[in-house]
Enzyme design. Structure first.
Site, PDB file in Angstrom:
ATOM      1  N   SER A 134       0.849  -1.194   0.000  1.00 45.18           N
ATOM      2  CA  SER A 134       0.000   0.000   0.000  1.00 45.18           C
ATOM      3  C   SER A 134       0.880   1.238   0.000  1.00 45.18           C
ATOM      4  O   SER A 134       2.028   1.200   0.475  1.00 45.18           O
ATOM      5  CB  SER A 134      -0.884   0.000   1.251  1.00 45.18           C
ATOM      6  N   TYR A 147      -1.927   0.428  10.099  1.00 47.12           N
ATOM      7  CA  TYR A 147      -1.954  -0.342   8.855  1.00 47.12           C
ATOM      8  C   TYR A 147      -0.682  -0.091   8.049  1.00 47.12           C
ATOM      9  O   TYR A 147      -0.059  -1.030   7.549  1.00 47.12           O
ATOM     10  CB  TYR A 147      -3.192   0.064   8.056  1.00 47.12           C
TER      11      TYR A 147
END
Length: 221
Positions: A134, A147
């Site tokens: 990501s 995250y």
């Protein structure tokens, strides 16, 4: 020889889109995701083996390894399954540490454990690993610290693995924002709907798998 791929998080989103693309080209697929109700129909559609379960569970990873062995080996491991963590997304100052620990087990330790289990077969077949990352791994977005930290750890593991395992291609892929259930949980369904569909990332993944460029970090063009 028919090629075999193991894809985690394969019941929806990017995992499902890639599975459909590989199945259309005759790949043998082992698919896993936590939801048996959604994974079963996908496996039926694609003629794949469905093994529902949580990749953070060591017993489930053992079942996946046995399935690979029963099929004679592995050419591709796609670590796509991922957790979001605490929701609503908290600032790091308020992040529950037990939730962060659980997130590291799901997003870092589980993919590494699957890599460790799969490496003997991947070495034998000069296979490949795709670890889905990501932009939160490299950018500072408020609320995404937990995250993003897990994805940063996954990227560095991938980076070192690429050096240590020269016979195996290792790509850590930042697909950008996609209209997925995870993004909807993070920012809202209406906002997530404006993001590109997961299917738009599949051509990038297929170029990696089919052309086998050098290991490294990949972003969607």
């Amino acid at each position: 020889m028919t090629k075999t791929a193991l894809i985690t998080g394969a019941s929806r989103g990017l995992g499902l889109a890639l599975a459909r693309s590989l199945a259309a080209d005759g790949w043998r697929l082992i698919l896993t995701a936590r939801g048996a109700d959604t994974l079963g129909p996908v496996a039926d559609e694609l003629g794949a083996l469905a093994l529902p379960g949580d990749v953070a569970d060591p017993a489930h990873r053992e079942r996946l390894a046995r399935a690979v062995q029963d099929r004679g080996g592995l050419d591709l491991l796609v670590n796509n399954a991922s957790g979001l963590g605490a929701v609503p997304l908290p600032k790091l100052a308020d992040y529950p540490l037990d939730a962060l620990e659980e997130l590291f087990r799901a997003n870092v330790l589980a993919p590494l454990a699957l890599v460790q289990a799969a490496l003997p077969w991947l070495r034998e077949r000069r296979g490949a690993i795709v670890n889905v990352s990501s932009d939160a791994a490299v950018e500072a977005y408020e609320g995404w610290g937990g995250y993003g930290a897990t994805k940063a750890a996954l990227e560095q593991l991938s980076n070192v693995l690429a050096v240590e395992e020269p016979s195996v291609a290792v790509w850590w892929v930042d697909p950008g924002e996609m209209n997925t259930a995870m993004l909807a949980a993070a920012i809202g369904a209406q906002e997530a709907a404006a993001a590109p569909a997961p299917e738009t990332v599949v051509p990038t993944l297929r170029r990696l798998i089919d052309r086998r460029p050098a290991s490294g970090r990949i972003t969607r063009p």
